[in-house]
Write an enzyme that holds these catalytic residues in place. Structure first.
Site, mmCIF file in Angstrom:
data_model
loop_
_atom_site.group_PDB
_atom_site.id
_atom_site.type_symbol
_atom_site.label_atom_id
_atom_site.label_comp_id
_atom_site.label_asym_id
_atom_site.label_seq_id
_atom_site.Cartn_x
_atom_site.Cartn_y
_atom_site.Cartn_z
ATOM 1 N N HIS A 1 0.816 -1.220 0.000
ATOM 2 C CA HIS A 1 0.000 0.000 0.000
ATOM 3 C C HIS A 1 0.844 1.262 0.000
ATOM 4 O O HIS A 1 0.469 2.255 0.627
ATOM 5 C CB HIS A 1 -0.957 -0.002 1.202
ATOM 6 C CG HIS A 1 -2.076 -0.983 1.040
ATOM 7 N ND1 HIS A 1 -3.159 -0.745 0.248
ATOM 8 C CD2 HIS A 1 -2.247 -2.225 1.569
ATOM 9 C CE1 HIS A 1 -3.970 -1.807 0.274
ATOM 10 N NE2 HIS A 1 -3.436 -2.720 1.061
ATOM 11 N N ASP B 1 -2.684 -9.517 9.358
ATOM 12 C CA ASP B 1 -1.724 -10.206 8.493
ATOM 13 C C ASP B 1 -0.402 -10.391 9.227
ATOM 14 O O ASP B 1 0.260 -11.420 9.086
ATOM 15 C CB ASP B 1 -1.453 -9.409 7.211
ATOM 16 C CG ASP B 1 -2.728 -8.938 6.528
ATOM 17 O OD1 ASP B 1 -3.579 -8.327 7.218
ATOM 18 O OD2 ASP B 1 -2.876 -9.156 5.328
ATOM 19 N N ASP C 1 -0.635 -4.895 5.932
ATOM 20 C CA ASP C 1 -1.586 -5.809 5.281
ATOM 21 C C ASP C 1 -1.295 -5.990 3.804
ATOM 22 O O ASP C 1 -0.661 -5.149 3.177
ATOM 23 C CB ASP C 1 -3.014 -5.268 5.443
ATOM 24 C CG ASP C 1 -3.172 -3.895 4.816
ATOM 25 O OD1 ASP C 1 -4.168 -3.673 4.110
ATOM 26 O OD2 ASP C 1 -2.290 -3.033 5.043
ATOM 27 N N GLU C 2 -1.824 -7.067 3.268
ATOM 28 C CA GLU C 2 -1.877 -7.329 1.823
ATOM 29 C C GLU C 2 -0.564 -7.056 1.109
ATOM 30 O O GLU C 2 -0.502 -6.234 0.190
ATOM 31 C CB GLU C 2 -2.979 -6.475 1.193
ATOM 32 C CG GLU C 2 -4.367 -6.797 1.730
ATOM 33 C CD GLU C 2 -5.464 -6.011 1.035
ATOM 34 O OE1 GLU C 2 -6.413 -6.648 0.571
ATOM 35 O OE2 GLU C 2 -5.359 -4.761 0.979
ATOM 36 N N VAL C 3 0.503 -7.711 1.537
ATOM 37 C CA VAL C 3 1.777 -7.530 0.852
ATOM 38 C C VAL C 3 1.878 -8.543 -0.268
ATOM 39 O O VAL C 3 1.802 -9.744 -0.050
ATOM 40 C CB VAL C 3 2.965 -7.697 1.821
ATOM 41 C CG1 VAL C 3 4.257 -7.364 1.108
ATOM 42 C CG2 VAL C 3 2.769 -6.799 3.028
#
EC number: 3.2.1.52
Lengths: 503, 508
Positions: B241, B354, B301-303
């Protein structure tokens, strides 16, 4: 999460896309201090034409409103100083109301031309207004391009109605379908039956539309080329009517005793038809459009079935147990009444589906079913020779997460199995914003720019289907609406050079 | 005056109009007092630890006076009246008038949380049809069930003008939210104007002049929040992000490779370079001083690992560190470093779930933020994380950016945050929850109606006693009334269902 990459479209920010458009690279500078919109010498309309003069001012403000206008400053060379508007129609319709036969081609109709012109104006990196030399020929694919607003489930203050009429004009929407009353409230202040709103509105003073309010809406719309078609939906959807007009609605029975609740309009009493005659006489004078919408949808038969007088009537008429025959009986008489007021009428599809006898120029409004079902309905209605409007895929009150404008954009009202003659009977469509969950707090962002997708589908050629190009143009068009003071919500992650200034 | 002894509730909630969230214990009698705006006072009790001159309270008194008497225009002719003056006496146990609200603000004793008491009082005042104000004699004992009740706003997907943020803070106070989670930067844009790294916003914002938050904007938000007992929790989410960070800080993001040549695109923050950690340390030093809250949200998050995988230097680093091909280890390495940075700055970290799921070694006082999945998934996650001894925040059921047709507020209302398998000790680790308004489809044109009153449904779940507030049908009329109150107070809250308010929204 990747962004859909915004790229400049070769059609700039035009919305809806004109039938024929060529934008060249040659740009001209415009200056707010020197620019004028005037009647061409040859124009059949002149300075006495109020519609035009209002429009000139409105579009000047749109184009130069955000630019600083200096008084008596150095007269910097502007390349383009005048826009000449040339009305070619022989009888200048300056004081007339827009109608179903209005010629909206850009050659004739000021409103759409001015809007298109204003959409071509852009700001360069110095903040100066520019326009590129363009050749445009335009006319709408469909004549009836509407938006329905519901002022019964929630009262809509006049201000929000006017702001949305303004926005409709920016999108070349030309019909405001005013679903003005329904079960929940009756805000329409009737001259003949003032008790209808006195008893039936959410509040008799603060939640009503006075005759002056209604006039204001109609005139505001007229100046923007928008027709106002009122809908007084019966025999269902009429709970609020019964508050001020006792004996209008059918008393429901629990066994042999009245239950205290009421159902649809009572079709067996003569007083019902006397009332409707007087009521629609008023409606026909208050609303100048040649059409009126009579509703006729979702009639629940349970109450009728429970009422012993109605049961007797069914026997006398030999309708058996088929209450749709009773519904037809009512609608028939209503249509006859309305015909005597010299109005054409629109009705929801149920009336057609139930086999009611209709005049040849009846407009049938299709709203039900899934895609297969509404396509079948369109085929059936047009096969029977009736003109039709489509709304089913455009119920904008049905919100969901994500870019649902794309679904609205893809739906096509002529997408059904039928002959060319049948397809010609499709005169357009309407985006509906039912009011169960909508009022002035959330109406405008919910309607725009989602309704813009419908607007282009109804105006532009049927082969304008490139969704990526649409995204690029619509993003800019949305920012333009925001710049003009309309809180049109975003399509996706993005920014506008001039963000919304309200909160 | 708030009484402290325990009161048994007997009264019918039907008569309670527009009180939201429902107090823990609440008895309303039919005895009522008329209120005359010209003879109405707020005063400090003799025993109060805070007295006149307490900025937060003085401000609050002024603010609540206008909220209680919306029709009153000051300077009206003084009417002769025999009304006894009505005084609301306010006493606080602790004087922290100049402090910031924090996780320990026990919202009963502390000055800053007197706003919640004033809020409740203000909700009890009503107007009759003739316009006169009344308040019924009421016994209230109140405290929140959870101490962390937050709203997340996303100012990266769309820039939100400061005015819109301040309006949200106003509305938050009305529903007793006490944490503003500012998800200030992300992939699409970097609006935070850093004093140490001005290029971040100069190159990364949607527009370097008009779509930024200056230092004074940030101070304004923090001080406005403070006056309302609201903490401001900043989030600088990394290593994913972060697309917009790379515009103003070259070499921060990992260059992605196609085969053996760079593809021109960039991925998450580059965890293999020492310059990365030098940069982060400096940035977080600034962030720690700009934002006074003792907590900071680090994201995590969301890597997406594909870019790291493609980069030969990163692969070489993986070998050097003995991570093999397990990129979760690389992410863990990165996050641990960042958490160490903020710990050294005396801040406690909050991270998305995460970070826990990837088995990263994080300090025991780190708070995990649960955002993924349906009830079965997040209930399992609640069990897992609390079993490991960490505190948690619940956001998963309250992603109210996910709009749908109908009365979806009911879904937010009926969430049961402690409905997971675990011991009493574990349940105590659930410190609260958050309503998330992600910004992909939201900006100032539609933020307020989309947030309110749907977020208020979650507000009651986080404040009130679950047993007393389990019936959605009973809550409905009270929430409808509360929504009309919000309108009256200038909050553009959308309707729940058909109906009307005495005073409708008059804007566009």
């Amino acid at each position: 999460l990747l962004l859909p990459v915004f790229q400049a479209s070769k059609y700039s920010s035009l919305w809806p896309l004109p039938q024929k458009v060529q934008i060249s690279e040659i740009s001209f500078k415009l200056s707010g201090t020197s620019f004028k919109i005037v009647d061409a010498k040859e124009s059949s309309a002149g300075s006495s034409c109020s519609i035009l003069q209002s429009a000139y001012r409105r579009y000047y403000e749109y184009m130069f409103g955000s630019a600083k206008k200096q008084w008596g400053g150095k007269n910097r060379r502007a390349d383009l100083t005048e826009l000449h508007v040339w009305i070619t129609s022989p009888d200048s319709e300056c004081d007339a109301y827009p109608g179903v036969t209005s010629d909206e081609s850009c050659e004739s109709n000021y409103a759409s031309c001015l809007e298109t012109f204003s959409q071509l104006v852009y700001e360069d990196e110095y903040g100066a207004k520019n326009i590129n030399s363009s050749k445009i020929s335009d006319f709408p694919r469909f004549a009836h391009r509407g938006v329905l607003l519901d002022s019964s489930r929630h009262f809509l203050p006049i201000k929000v109605i006017l702001a949305n009429l303004e926005t409709m004009a920016m999108n070349k929407i030309n019909v405001f379908h005013w679903h003005i009353v329904d079960d929940q409230s009756f805000p329409y202040l009737s001259r003949t039956f003032p008790q209808l709103s006195q008893q039936g509105a959410y509040h008799p003073y603060t939640h009503v539309y006075t005759p002056a309010d209604v006039k204001m809406v109609i005139e505001f719309a007229r100046l923007r080329g928008i027709r106002v078609i009122p809908e007084f939906d019966t025999p269902g959807h009429t709970q609020s009517w019964g508050k001020g007009e006792t004996d209008l609605l059918t008393p429901c029975f629990s066994g042999s005793k009245p239950s205290g609740t009421f159902g649809p309009v009572n079709p067996i009493l003569n007083t019902t038809y006397d009332f409707m005659t007087q009521f629609f006489k008023e409606v026909s004078t208050v609303f100048p459009d040649t059409y009126v919408h009579l509703g006729g949808d979702e009639v629940d038969f349970t109450c009728w079935k429970s009422n012993p007088d109605i049961q007797k009537f069914m026997e006398q008429q030999q309708f058996g147990e088929d209450y749709s025959k009773l519904e037809s009986f009512y609608i028939q008489r209503l249509l006859d009444i309305v015909s005597t007021t010299q109005k054409g009428y629109l009705i929801w599809q149920e009336v057609f589906d139930n086999g009611v006898k209709l005049k040849a120029d009846t407009l049938i409004h299709v709203w039900k079913g899934n895609q297969q079902q509404y396509q079948n309905e369109m085929a059936n209605v047009t096969a029977s020779g009736y003109q039709t409007l489509l709304s089913t895929p455009w119920y904008l009150n049905r919100i969901s997460y994500g870019q649902d404008w794309q679904g609205f954009y893809k739906a096509d009202p002529q997408d059904f199995k039928g002959t060319d003659e049948q397809k010609k009977l499709v005169i357009g469509g309407e985006a509906c914003l039912w009011g169960e969950y909508v009022d002035a707090t959330n109406l405008t962002p919910r309607l725009w720019p989602r309704a813009s997708a419908v607007a282009e589908r109804l105006w532009s050629a049927s082969n304008v289907t490139d969704i990526d190009d649409a995204f690029n143009r619509l993003s800019l068009h949305r920012c333009r609406m925001v710049e003009r003071g309309i809180p049109a919500e975003p399509l996706f992650s993005s920014y506008c050079p001039h963000e919304y200034k309200g909160v | 005056k708030k009484k402290n002894h325990h009161v048994t509730r007997f009264c019918c909630l039907q008569s309670v109009k527009g009180v939201w969230p429902l107090p823990q214990s609440f008895t309303i009698s039919s005895e009522r007092y008329p209120l005359n705006p010209q003879a109405f006072y707020f005063a400090y009790g003799k025993q109060s630890a805070a007295q006149e001159g307490c900025s937060v309270l003085d401000e609050a008194f002024k603010r609540y006076f206008s909220l209680i008497f919306p029709d009153y225009i000051s300077g009206s002719i003084l009417q002769f009246s025999e009304d006894q003056p009505f005084t609301v006496q306010v006493s606080v146990g602790l004087d922290d008038c100049d402090g910031y609200p924090d996780e320990n603000s026990s919202e009963q004793l502390y000055t800053l949380c007197l706003s919640t008491g004033l809020e409740t009082f203000s909700q009890l005042v009503y107007q009759e049809d003739f316009g006169s104000y009344f308040v019924n004699k009421t016994e209230i004992e109140d405290f929140p069930r959870f101490q962390f009740r937050g709203i997340l706003l996303d100012t990266s997907r769309h820039y939100l003008p400061v005015r819109a943020i301040l309006k949200t803070l106003d509305a938050m106070a009305f529903s007793k939210f006490n944490v503003f989670h500012w998800h200030i930067v992300d992939d699409p844009s970097f609006p935070y104007q850093s004093r140490t790294f001005p290029d971040l916003s100069a190159k990364g914002a949607f527009h370097p002049m008009t779509h930024i938050y200056t230092q004074s904007d940030v101070r304004r938000v923090i001080s406005y929040a403070r006056m309302r007992g609201i903490r401001v929790l900043p989030e600088f989410d990394s290593p994913g992000h972060t697309q917009s960070w790379g515009k103003g800080q070259s070499d921060l993001l990992t260059p992605c490779y196609r085969g053996s040549t760079p593809s021109g695109t960039f991925g998450p923050v580059n965890p293999a370079l020492p310059s990365t950690y030098k940069f982060m340390a400096t940035l977080f030093k600034e962030v720690s001083s700009v934002f006074p809250d003792s907590y900071i949200h680090l994201g995590g998050d969301e890597v997406n690992f594909s870019c790291w995988k493609s980069n030969p230097d990163v692969r070489a680093f993986m070998q050097k560190m003995g991570f093999g091909t397990d990129f979760t280890k690389l992410e863990a390495y990165y996050m641990e470093n960042i958490v160490n940075i903020t710990t050294a700055l005396n801040k406690t970290s909050i991270v998305w779930q995460d970070v826990f799921d990837y088995h990263e070694r994080i300090p025991k006082d780190t708070v995990l933020h649960i955002w993924k999945g349906d009830p079965a998934s997040y209930e399992a996650e609640l069990s897992r994380i609390t079993k490991a001894g960490y505190r948690v925040l619940l956001a998963a059921p309250w992603y109210i950016n996910h709009i749908s047709y109908g009365q979806d507020w009911r879904n937010y209302y009926t969430v049961q945050p402690l409905n997971f398998s675990g011991t009493e000790e574990q349940k105590k680790l659930v410190i609260g929850g958050e309503v998330c308004m992600w910004g992909e489809y939201v900006d100032a044109t539609n933020l307020t109606p989309r947030l309110w009153p749907r977020a208020s449904a979650a507000a009651e779940r986080l404040w009130s006693d679950e047993k007393q507030t389990s019936n959605v049908d009973k809550a409905f009329p009270r929430l409808q009334d509360f929504r009309c109150k919000l309108l009256r107070r200038g909050i553009q809250a959308e309707p729940l269902f058909v109906g009307h308010c005495k005073h409708e929204y008059q804007g566009v």
